[in-house]
Design a protein around this motif. Structure first.
Motif: not given
Length: 225
Positions: A142-153, A192-196, A205-213
């Motif tokens: 799958m050369p068109a994809l670059r795996v950069r890491g992992v995500m989770g909730i 995320m907003s409540h636990d970042y 290394t990357l946080v996903r914040v919505g409602s606080l903004i």
């Protein structure tokens, strides 16, 4: 407090090296523009059609991340421009992303979404399932994809120890997989907003914040999208 003020407060709370995804899903383009004018360039959306509409309307130097569950038949809406798909939770989705990115003649960054929460409704690979999949070296084809890491909730709970357990499990898997993918494997998206703040303490290394903004979401405005 304005969006720009709330954005500045979240940014000030992040240490160097931790990037902020401003989660703009269900919020109008005008709200995104206010954050953009305050200097934010990285935004996260969870609905492909909504993301496509905002991409068309807003400045083209925005870095868009797809952060929600993505159906394979919706990949075509975002493959030409999205910078990263954080929610790759199956082999079928990876293969669909490879096909569409290849059609567009571009390489697409992805994160592997891991299921760690005590909730069956959360999507993502089970760690052992992912290990088995990766043993076949699928991304070599799958050369068109670059795996950069992992995500989770993390589990939706007020129990900080449960949340910490989930984040540490993600960090452990990230560290385990990093030698397989090399230097490009540099992104651990959790928090995320409540636990970042706890996520950052556990290595995010990357946080996903919505409602606080942006404030609480107004689903009625995007029900038709």
């Amino acid at each position: 407090m304005s969006i720009s003020e709330q954005l500045a407060r979240v940014r000030a709370s992040l240490p160097e090296g931790v990037r902020l995804v401003a989660v703009s899903k269900t919020h109008p383009a005008e709200a995104i523009r206010e954050a953009y004018e305050a200097g934010q360039r990285l935004f996260g959306e969870s609905r492909p059609q909504e993301l496509r509409a905002k991409y068309e309307e807003l400045p083209k130097d925005i870095e868009w991340h797809m952060i929600g569950h993505l159906q394979t038949n919706k990949v075509k809406y975002i493959a030409p421009f999205v910078q990263m798909v954080e929610s790759v939770d199956s082999a079928r989705l990876a293969e669909a992303l490879q096909r569409e990115a290849d059609k567009c003649g571009r390489q697409l960054d992805i994160l592997l979404e891991i299921h760690v929460a005590d909730e069956e409704t959360k999507s993502g690979w089970e760690p052992d399932e992912l290990r088995e999949y990766l043993a076949s070296e699928p991304f070599a084809a799958m050369p068109a994809l670059r795996v950069r890491g992992v995500m989770g909730i993390a589990t939706n709970t007020d129990d900080e120890e449960v949340i910490r357990r989930d984040f540490l499990a993600l960090k452990s898997l990230f560290d385990e997989l990093r030698p397989r993918f090399g230097a490009d494997f540099d992104t651990l998206s959790m928090g995320m907003s409540h636990d970042y703040p706890l996520a950052v303490a556990c290595g995010s290394t990357l946080v996903r914040v919505g409602s606080l903004i942006f404030g609480e979401r107004d689903y009625s405005k995007t029900a038709a999208l």
